[in-house]
Scaffold this active site. Structure first.
Site, short mmCIF file in Angstrom:
data_model
loop_
_atom_site.label_atom_id
_atom_site.label_comp_id
_atom_site.label_asym_id
_atom_site.label_seq_id
_atom_site.Cartn_x
_atom_site.Cartn_y
_atom_site.Cartn_z
CG ASP A 106 -2.04 1.01 1.11
OD1 ASP A 106 -3.20 0.58 0.99
OD2 ASP A 106 -1.77 2.23 1.12
CB ILE A 107 0.81 4.24 -2.18
CG1 ILE A 107 1.90 5.12 -2.76
CG2 ILE A 107 -0.43 5.06 -1.86
CD1 ILE A 107 1.56 5.68 -4.14
CG ASN A 116 -12.01 -0.39 3.79
OD1 ASN A 116 -12.37 -0.82 4.88
ND2 ASN A 116 -10.82 0.16 3.61
CD GLU A 140 -9.65 6.70 0.82
OE1 GLU A 140 -8.50 6.34 0.51
OE2 GLU A 140 -9.90 7.50 1.74
CB VAL A 141 -8.93 2.12 -4.86
CG1 VAL A 141 -8.62 1.53 -6.23
CG2 VAL A 141 -7.91 3.20 -4.51
CG HIS A 160 -8.48 -2.85 -2.50
ND1 HIS A 160 -9.41 -2.09 -3.18
CD2 HIS A 160 -8.25 -2.21 -1.33
CE1 HIS A 160 -9.71 -1.03 -2.44
NE2 HIS A 160 -9.03 -1.08 -1.30
CG HIS A 192 -6.66 -2.78 3.03
ND1 HIS A 192 -5.93 -1.63 2.87
CD2 HIS A 192 -7.86 -2.54 2.43
CE1 HIS A 192 -6.65 -0.72 2.23
NE2 HIS A 192 -7.84 -1.24 1.95
P1 AMP Z 1 -9.70 1.52 0.28
O1 AMP Z 1 -10.07 2.62 1.23
O2 AMP Z 1 -9.96 0.16 0.86
O3 AMP Z 1 -10.33 1.71 -1.08
O4 AMP Z 1 -8.13 1.60 0.15
C1 AMP Z 1 -7.46 1.99 -0.99
C2 AMP Z 1 -6.00 1.88 -0.65
O5 AMP Z 1 -5.25 1.99 -1.85
C3 AMP Z 1 -5.49 2.98 0.29
O6 AMP Z 1 -4.96 2.35 1.47
C4 AMP Z 1 -4.41 3.69 -0.52
O7 AMP Z 1 -3.31 4.08 0.26
C5 AMP Z 1 -4.03 2.62 -1.55
N1 AMP Z 1 -3.47 3.10 -2.80
C6 AMP Z 1 -3.95 4.07 -3.61
N2 AMP Z 1 -3.17 4.21 -4.69
C7 AMP Z 1 -2.19 3.28 -4.59
C8 AMP Z 1 -1.07 2.92 -5.39
N3 AMP Z 1 -0.79 3.53 -6.56
N4 AMP Z 1 -0.28 1.93 -4.98
C9 AMP Z 1 -0.52 1.30 -3.81
N5 AMP Z 1 -1.56 1.60 -3.00
C10 AMP Z 1 -2.39 2.57 -3.38
#
Ligand code: AMP
Length: 115
Positions: free
Chosen positions: A31-32, A87, A95-96, A100, A102
């Site tokens: 995770d970034i 999530n 958010e994405v 996925h 975690h």
């Molecule tokens: P979520 O809230 O479950 O959608 O989490 C999305 C996660 O993606 C967050 O923890 C971000 O830090 C992570 N994220 C977003 N962009 C990237 C990226 N390019 N590489 C790795 N992790 C990312």
């Protein structure tokens, strides 16, 4: 592949990451913005928007995703334990919008506390 999806771009190799695991169906990368000493994301290559949209047709792929998550956690030396989180949609804090999982570990994460 969904054009504006950051995780599809990672899966396609057009956004660079440190691949920790990959096969024909799933991949894992850090995770970034890590929330724990070890914070890894495991995703299906296929663009699935969220857990909420899964159907019976996805069972085999999701079984593979979960089993490979355990494999990645073992590879990372997390046998002492870790937390996995998915999530889902707005109320879940997603958010994405590419499904996925975690993996959070590397220290005691503690009990889950609802906010
Ligand atoms: P979520 O809230 O479950 O959608 O989490 C999305 C996660 O993606 C967050 O923890 C971000 O830090 C992570 N994220 C977003 N962009 C990237 C990226 N390019 N590489 C790795 N992790 C990312």
């Amino acid at each position: 592949m969904s054009e504006n999806c950051i995780f599809c771009k990672i899966a396609a190799g057009t956004i660079a990451t440190q691949l920790l695991y990959q096969d024909e169906l799933v991949l894992a990368f850090p995770d970034i913005a890590p929330q724990a000493p070890v914070h890894v994301l495991v995703i299906p290559r296929r663009h699935i928007v969220s857990l909420e949209l899964l159907t019976e047709a996805d069972r085999a792929e999701m079984g593979h995703l979960l089993e490979r998550t355990a494999h990645v956690a073992r590879q990372l030396g997390l046998q002492a334990g870790y937390r996995t989180i998915i999530n889902t949609n707005a109320h879940g804090g997603q958010e994405v919008f590419h499904l996925h999982l975690h993996i959070l570990g590397g220290k005691p994460i503690g009990p889950m506390v609802a906010r």
